[in-house]
Design a protein around this motif. Structure first.
Motif, mmCIF file in Angstrom:
data_model
loop_
_atom_site.group_PDB
_atom_site.id
_atom_site.type_symbol
_atom_site.label_atom_id
_atom_site.label_comp_id
_atom_site.label_asym_id
_atom_site.label_seq_id
_atom_site.Cartn_x
_atom_site.Cartn_y
_atom_site.Cartn_z
ATOM 1 N N ILE A 1 -28.563 35.873 -0.398
ATOM 2 C CA ILE A 1 -27.901 36.941 0.369
ATOM 3 C C ILE A 1 -27.470 36.409 1.733
ATOM 4 C CG2 ILE A 1 -28.237 39.173 1.509
ATOM 5 C CD1 ILE A 1 -30.276 39.776 -0.818
ATOM 6 N N LYS A 2 -28.367 35.698 2.394
ATOM 7 C CA LYS A 2 -28.055 35.126 3.712
ATOM 8 C C LYS A 2 -26.888 34.137 3.619
ATOM 9 C CE LYS A 2 -31.185 36.559 6.684
ATOM 10 N NZ LYS A 2 -30.797 37.372 7.811
ATOM 11 N N GLU A 3 -26.908 33.307 2.590
ATOM 12 C CA GLU A 3 -25.845 32.316 2.414
ATOM 13 C C GLU A 3 -24.488 32.988 2.215
ATOM 14 O OE1 GLU A 3 -24.461 29.102 -0.950
ATOM 15 O OE2 GLU A 3 -26.596 29.507 -0.744
ATOM 16 N N ILE A 4 -24.443 34.002 1.389
ATOM 17 C CA ILE A 4 -23.184 34.721 1.152
ATOM 18 C C ILE A 4 -22.704 35.366 2.448
ATOM 19 C CG2 ILE A 4 -22.114 36.683 -0.028
ATOM 20 C CD1 ILE A 4 -24.166 36.126 -2.313
ATOM 21 N N SER A 5 -23.605 36.016 3.164
ATOM 22 C CA SER A 5 -23.251 36.694 4.407
ATOM 23 C C SER A 5 -22.758 35.708 5.459
ATOM 24 C CB SER A 5 -24.447 37.474 4.953
ATOM 25 O OG SER A 5 -24.825 38.473 4.039
ATOM 26 N N ARG A 6 -23.378 34.560 5.523
ATOM 27 C CA ARG A 6 -23.034 33.556 6.530
ATOM 28 C C ARG A 6 -21.617 33.029 6.333
ATOM 29 N NH1 ARG A 6 -27.009 30.017 5.689
ATOM 30 N NH2 ARG A 6 -28.388 31.257 6.954
ATOM 31 N N TYR A 7 -21.206 32.824 5.093
ATOM 32 C CA TYR A 7 -19.910 32.207 4.834
ATOM 33 C C TYR A 7 -18.826 33.204 4.480
ATOM 34 C CZ TYR A 7 -22.501 27.931 5.105
ATOM 35 O OH TYR A 7 -23.283 26.913 5.559
ATOM 36 N N GLU A 8 -19.161 34.480 4.459
ATOM 37 C CA GLU A 8 -18.212 35.513 4.052
ATOM 38 C C GLU A 8 -16.928 35.486 4.881
ATOM 39 O OE1 GLU A 8 -19.046 39.824 4.813
ATOM 40 O OE2 GLU A 8 -19.384 39.675 2.671
ATOM 41 N N GLY A 9 -17.039 35.373 6.193
ATOM 42 C CA GLY A 9 -15.857 35.407 7.051
ATOM 43 C C GLY A 9 -15.251 34.051 7.319
ATOM 44 N N ASN A 10 -15.827 32.990 6.747
ATOM 45 C CA ASN A 10 -15.372 31.633 7.050
ATOM 46 C C ASN A 10 -14.649 30.989 5.880
ATOM 47 O OD1 ASN A 10 -16.573 31.787 9.552
ATOM 48 N ND2 ASN A 10 -18.533 31.113 8.771
ATOM 49 N N ARG A 11 -13.845 31.752 5.191
ATOM 50 C CA ARG A 11 -13.104 31.212 4.064
ATOM 51 C C ARG A 11 -11.682 30.883 4.499
ATOM 52 N NH1 ARG A 11 -15.723 35.031 -0.558
ATOM 53 N NH2 ARG A 11 -17.723 34.016 -0.459
ATOM 54 N N GLU A 12 -11.076 29.959 3.793
ATOM 55 C CA GLU A 12 -9.719 29.541 4.115
ATOM 56 C C GLU A 12 -8.752 30.717 3.984
ATOM 57 O OE1 GLU A 12 -8.622 26.510 5.197
ATOM 58 O OE2 GLU A 12 -10.763 26.079 5.388
ATOM 59 N N PRO A 13 -7.766 30.835 4.878
ATOM 60 C CA PRO A 13 -6.782 31.902 4.739
ATOM 61 C C PRO A 13 -5.932 31.703 3.497
ATOM 62 C CG PRO A 13 -6.214 30.436 6.554
ATOM 63 C CD PRO A 13 -7.553 30.000 6.037
ATOM 64 N N VAL A 14 -5.508 32.782 2.915
ATOM 65 C CA VAL A 14 -4.671 32.732 1.723
ATOM 66 C C VAL A 14 -3.215 32.742 2.168
ATOM 67 C CG1 VAL A 14 -4.045 33.962 -0.385
ATOM 68 C CG2 VAL A 14 -6.409 33.962 0.414
ATOM 69 N N GLU A 15 -2.419 31.850 1.598
ATOM 70 C CA GLU A 15 -0.999 31.814 1.944
ATOM 71 C C GLU A 15 -0.316 33.047 1.377
ATOM 72 O OE1 GLU A 15 0.987 28.178 1.019
ATOM 73 O OE2 GLU A 15 -0.788 27.002 1.518
ATOM 74 N N SER A 16 0.592 33.607 2.162
ATOM 75 C CA SER A 16 1.320 34.774 1.676
ATOM 76 C C SER A 16 2.502 34.317 0.838
ATOM 77 C CB SER A 16 1.801 35.623 2.849
ATOM 78 O OG SER A 16 2.678 34.861 3.648
#
Length: 161
Positions: free
Chosen positions: A136-151
């Motif tokens: 749970i902690k691992e998912i929460s930690r990296y949730e907002g740190n993902r690569e942006p998706v190209e439009s």
């Protein structure tokens, strides 16, 4: 509670909420929290949570730096049986934090069963509980740190970075 209210509350947790575990003095507790500066929004969340867990939910003022213009408030639920009630109600509607909710629901279900089997005894955490909490902690930690998706195209898929 009506499905539309549960779906709305799940959306708030997906966007503004936290579904995790927290450790304090060696004790791991589940944590459901919503933080926001909009008092009307938090009042509605407070009302809906109170309806679900059958007790008032207190709003707390978050301590912030001197540069903050608006006061920020948060609501939280940590009691295992209440966390189970809330997650069971919201799970069908959660999208972004569904994985954390499933893991946390399993965690509190295990803890509650162990407490029921040996009331008045503090059961040490087992390996599965430790794994669930860490995941749970691992998912929460990296949730907002993902690569942006190209439009652009419809074929774009959201994938972890």
């Amino acid at each position: 509670m009506k499905a539309v209210k549960l779906a709305w509350l799940a959306g708030i947790f997906d966007g503004e909420g936290t579904i995790t575990t927290t450790k304090n003095h060696g004790t791991t507790r589940p944590l459901l929290q919503v933080t926001n500066t909009n008092q009307a929004l938090l009042t509605e969340v407070q009302t809906l949570l109170a309806d679900l867990i059958k007790r008032p939910v207190r709003a707390c003022l978050q301590k912030r730096g001197k540069l903050s213009v608006k006061p920020c408030y948060y609501l939280y639920v940590t009691k295992q049986s209440e966390v189970k009630t809330v997650l069971t109600s919201l799970l069908p509607y959660l999208v972004g934090k569904r994985e954390q909710a499933v893991l946390l629901l399993e965690y509190v279900t295990i803890r509650l069963a162990r407490r029921e089997a040996a009331p008045f005894q503090s059961a040490p955490y087992n390996q599965r509980e430790d794994v669930l909490s860490a995941k749970i902690k691992e998912i929460s930690r990296y949730e907002g740190n993902r690569e942006p998706v190209e439009s652009g195209g419809v074929d774009n898929q959201l994938t972890p970075g």
